[in-house]
Every structure is written in structure tokens, then in C-alpha cells.
Design a protein around this motif. Structure first.
Motif, PDB file in Angstrom:
ATOM      1  N   ARG A 113       2.736   0.384 -12.755  1.00 31.46           N
ATOM      2  CA  ARG A 113       3.540   0.621 -11.556  1.00 31.46           C
ATOM      3  C   ARG A 113       3.031  -0.186 -10.367  1.00 31.46           C
ATOM      4  O   ARG A 113       3.815  -0.604  -9.516  1.00 31.46           O
ATOM      5  CB  ARG A 113       3.557   2.109 -11.236  1.00 31.46           C
ATOM      6  N   THR A 114       1.726  -0.419 -10.294  1.00 35.01           N
ATOM      7  CA  THR A 114       1.192  -1.234  -9.201  1.00 35.01           C
ATOM      8  C   THR A 114       1.711  -2.664  -9.284  1.00 35.01           C
ATOM      9  O   THR A 114       2.072  -3.260  -8.261  1.00 35.01           O
ATOM     10  CB  THR A 114      -0.348  -1.221  -9.242  1.00 35.01           C
ATOM     11  N   VAL A 115       1.735  -3.208 -10.488  1.00 32.47           N
ATOM     12  CA  VAL A 115       2.277  -4.561 -10.661  1.00 32.47           C
ATOM     13  C   VAL A 115       3.744  -4.608 -10.248  1.00 32.47           C
ATOM     14  O   VAL A 115       4.193  -5.556  -9.589  1.00 32.47           O
ATOM     15  CB  VAL A 115       2.105  -5.022 -12.122  1.00 32.47           C
ATOM     16  N   LEU A 125       0.839  -1.203   0.000  1.00 28.65           N
ATOM     17  CA  LEU A 125       0.000   0.000   0.000  1.00 28.65           C
ATOM     18  C   LEU A 125       0.872   1.251   0.000  1.00 28.65           C
ATOM     19  O   LEU A 125       0.648   2.193  -0.774  1.00 28.65           O
ATOM     20  CB  LEU A 125      -0.917  -0.012   1.223  1.00 28.65           C
ATOM     21  N   ALA A 126       1.889   1.264   0.867  1.00 32.12           N
ATOM     22  CA  ALA A 126       2.802   2.408   0.913  1.00 32.12           C
ATOM     23  C   ALA A 126       3.599   2.524  -0.379  1.00 32.12           C
ATOM     24  O   ALA A 126       3.856   3.629  -0.868  1.00 32.12           O
ATOM     25  CB  ALA A 126       3.741   2.266   2.107  1.00 32.12           C
ATOM     26  N   GLY A 127       3.991   1.382  -0.940  1.00 31.29           N
ATOM     27  CA  GLY A 127       4.759   1.405  -2.181  1.00 31.29           C
ATOM     28  C   GLY A 127       3.989   2.013  -3.332  1.00 31.29           C
ATOM     29  O   GLY A 127       4.530   2.798  -4.107  1.00 31.29           O
ATOM     30  N   VAL A 128       2.706   1.676  -3.449  1.00 32.74           N
ATOM     31  CA  VAL A 128       1.879   2.249  -4.512  1.00 32.74           C
ATOM     32  C   VAL A 128       1.725   3.756  -4.299  1.00 32.74           C
ATOM     33  O   VAL A 128       1.773   4.549  -5.248  1.00 32.74           O
ATOM     34  CB  VAL A 128       0.505   1.559  -4.553  1.00 32.74           C
ATOM     35  N   PRO A 142      -4.372   6.206   0.412  1.00 34.70           N
ATOM     36  CA  PRO A 142      -3.668   5.138   1.130  1.00 34.70           C
ATOM     37  C   PRO A 142      -3.473   5.449   2.612  1.00 34.70           C
ATOM     38  O   PRO A 142      -3.413   4.516   3.428  1.00 34.70           O
ATOM     39  CB  PRO A 142      -2.323   5.039   0.399  1.00 34.70           C
ATOM     40  N   SER A 143      -3.391   6.727   2.952  1.00 33.32           N
ATOM     41  CA  SER A 143      -3.258   7.078   4.371  1.00 33.32           C
ATOM     42  C   SER A 143      -4.512   6.684   5.140  1.00 33.32           C
ATOM     43  O   SER A 143      -4.430   6.136   6.251  1.00 33.32           O
ATOM     44  CB  SER A 143      -3.001   8.579   4.518  1.00 33.32           C
ATOM     45  N   GLY A 151      -7.068   1.185  -1.566  1.00 25.75           N
ATOM     46  CA  GLY A 151      -6.364   2.455  -1.689  1.00 25.75           C
ATOM     47  C   GLY A 151      -6.389   2.987  -3.112  1.00 25.75           C
ATOM     48  O   GLY A 151      -6.595   4.184  -3.344  1.00 25.75           O
ATOM     49  N   LEU A 152      -6.210   2.103  -4.086  1.00 22.49           N
ATOM     50  CA  LEU A 152      -6.254   2.525  -5.492  1.00 22.49           C
ATOM     51  C   LEU A 152      -7.652   2.978  -5.896  1.00 22.49           C
ATOM     52  O   LEU A 152      -7.806   3.963  -6.615  1.00 22.49           O
ATOM     53  CB  LEU A 152      -5.803   1.366  -6.386  1.00 22.49           C
TER      54      LEU A 152
END
Length: 281
Positions: A160-162, A128-131, A213-214, A200-201
Motif C-alpha cells: 500500500r505504501t508503494v 505521509l498523509a496518504g500512508v 504520521p501526526s 512515519g512508517l
């Protein structure tokens, strides 16, 4: 000087079509022969000169592809897609190192406390943080390049999500092997991770790439605290990691994926809006 560059060779030299070793010989001769330089000036095409300088500038300014980018191209990935993947912030060494250290610390804590709760609670937050760090002008240093890339906003997000999921889930999966004593329960982070990331997305078009995402990550922390308070401490498995909790996580992931697909056009509108604002500036 008894020898001079021939007329045909001189014209080919001016067009940039003279091949080695003739071009080397012409270069050496022109350095010391004023007569041939004067003849060259008469046949030189100013447009060709400008084009040559533009090609040289483009070659010098073009970023050199790294090993990862070259590997992606060899695997059949399009050049612009490979460039965007290689430039994804979370695939940089600093972020990967931080995630690895965080997972190592959580694994050590699990062994020391004889409980995998910390690891299970932390692992779903990493993708989640990475996205969040890979999309949006506030956090992505390559956002301007992504905006002008020939890729729709939603497709860019998925690319980018992948990449983020492959990196984060791969590292978390390796860390899971360090918890062999917990059996299949050590994989309880996987479905919550997918549910949190998809949610989040799906909320990003409404709340933005930082707030969405926060909010989801904060809700996950509150859920774990409530589950911990409800069971009154102890070493029992928290509800989100039970069979029922895993079923709920799978359902949330499916619903969020459907919602994400339904709002996919909003990412493209956001993409175009940023382009227009950038052009106005």
C-alpha cells in the motif's frame, strides 16, 4: 406427453453436467412434466444441490473487479494483491481529487507570491498523509479484508505504501512541471517527502498508524516555522530545501528505511494480534 427426459440426461441434469442445448430442453420439459420432476427428485443428490447453491451464493456475493483491478491482474499482479491495491482508500477518486486541488492551489500561490515555499512545504506531507489513511483499523474501511488476506503485515504495508507513493509523488511531480521558472529547486520536496514517509512508517509500530504520521507531520511544520523565523522572512530558500537540507533529508530517509526494516516483524505481530482479538469477539 409422448417425450420424456432420458435417464442418463436426467442424472446429468441433477449433477449439473448437462450442457446446452440439452439443458435448455430439459428445463422446458421439467416445467410442465410432473412425472419427470418426480423422477428427478429420486436421482437428485442433495449434496450436489447444496454445493450448487453455495456456488451461486459465492458468485452473487463476490465483488466485481473494477478496471484498475483487472489491469493489475493482466500485468501479472496476484488476485489478492490486486484487490488490496484497488481497495486502497487513497486511490479512490475523492482523495485523488482533493490532492489535485490542493496541489493546484499551491502552484497558483507560488506563481502569485513568486515563491515556491508553500508548494515545497506542502508536497512532502501528501504521501505521509496518504500512508496514514491507507493503514490501520481507525482509518481504513477495508482493514478487515486486509487482516484476513494471505499477506504478512509488513508486506501489506509495503504494497500500500508503494501505491500511495506512486499516486502522491506522481501528482506532485506533474505539479512541479507547472513551476518551470524555479528550475531544479522545484524538486526540493522529493527527498523530504521520502524522509517523512519512511520516518512515519518506522514509528508506526510504537505509536500507531495515526499518532506516528501526526507527530512526524507536526515536526515538519515546526521545522519549517523555525527555519522561516531564523532567516527573518524574505524570499530566500528555507534551509530544508538547500543543498545541506537535502543531504540531511536523504540521510534521515536512509536511517528511517533501515529502522523500518529492523522493526518489520512488529507489523506481523500487530497483524496477528488483531486477528486474535477479532476471533475472540
Amino acid at each position: 406427453m409422448s417425450w420424456h427426459v432420458g435417464e442418463d440426461e436426467l442424472r446429468a441434469y441433477a449433477r449439473g453436467e448437462l450442457v446446452p442445448p440439452l439443458v435448455w430442453s430439459a428445463d422446458a420439459h421439467l416445467t410442465g412434466c410432473a412425472e419427470c420432476r418426480a423422477r428427478l427428485a429420486e436421482v437428485w443428490d442433495a449434496g450436489a444441490l447444496d454445493a450448487a447453491w453455495e456456488r451461486l451464493d459465492a458468485e452473487l456475493d463476490a465483488p466485481r473487479p473494477g478496471p484498475f483491478e483487472r489491469l493489475l491482474v493482466r500485468l501479472g499482479v496476484a488476485d489478492h494483491t490486486a484487490r488490496l491495491l484497488a481497495a486502497t482508500p487513497v486511490l479512490r477518486r475523492s482523495w485523488l481529487t482533493a490532492v489535485t486541488l490542493l496541489l493546484v492551489m499551491s502552484v497558483l500561490t507560488a506563481h502569485g507570491a513568486h515563491s515556491d515555499t508553500v508548494f515545497l512545504a506542502l508536497a512532502p506531507l501528501l504521501p505521509l498523509a496518504g500512508v496514514a489513511l491507507s493503514y490501520g483499523p481507525a482509518l481504513d474501511p477495508t482493514y478487515e479484508m486486509a487482516v484476513v488476506a494471505p499477506v504478512h503485515g509488513f508486506r501489506l504495508l509495503m504494497i500500500r505504501t508503494v501505491a500511495v507513493l506512486a499516486a502522491a509523488l506522481g501528482l506532485s511531480g506533474l505539479a512541479t512541471f507547472a513551476l518551470p521558472g524555479y528550475g531544479l529547486g522545484a524538486l526540493g520536496w522529493l527527498l523530504p517527502a521520502l524522509a517523512l514517509t519512511a520516518t512515519g512508517l518506522a514509528l508506526t509500530p510504537r505509536f500507531g498508524p495515526v499518532l506516528a504520521p501526526s507527530v512526524v507531520g507536526g515536526a515538519w511544520v515546526v521545522l519549517l516555522l523555525l527555519a522561516r523565523a531564523q532567516q527573518g522572512g524574505g524570499d530566500r530558500v528555507l534551509v530544508p530545501f538547500t543543498a545541506a537540507g537535502q543531504g540531511v533529508a536523504a540521510g534521515v530517509a536512509a536511517l528511517a528505511a533501515g529502522l523500518l526494516f529492523a522493526v518489520r516483524d512488529r507489523f506481523d505481530r500487530s497483524h496477528r494480534s488483531h486477528r486474535s482479538h477479532g476471533g475472540a469477539v
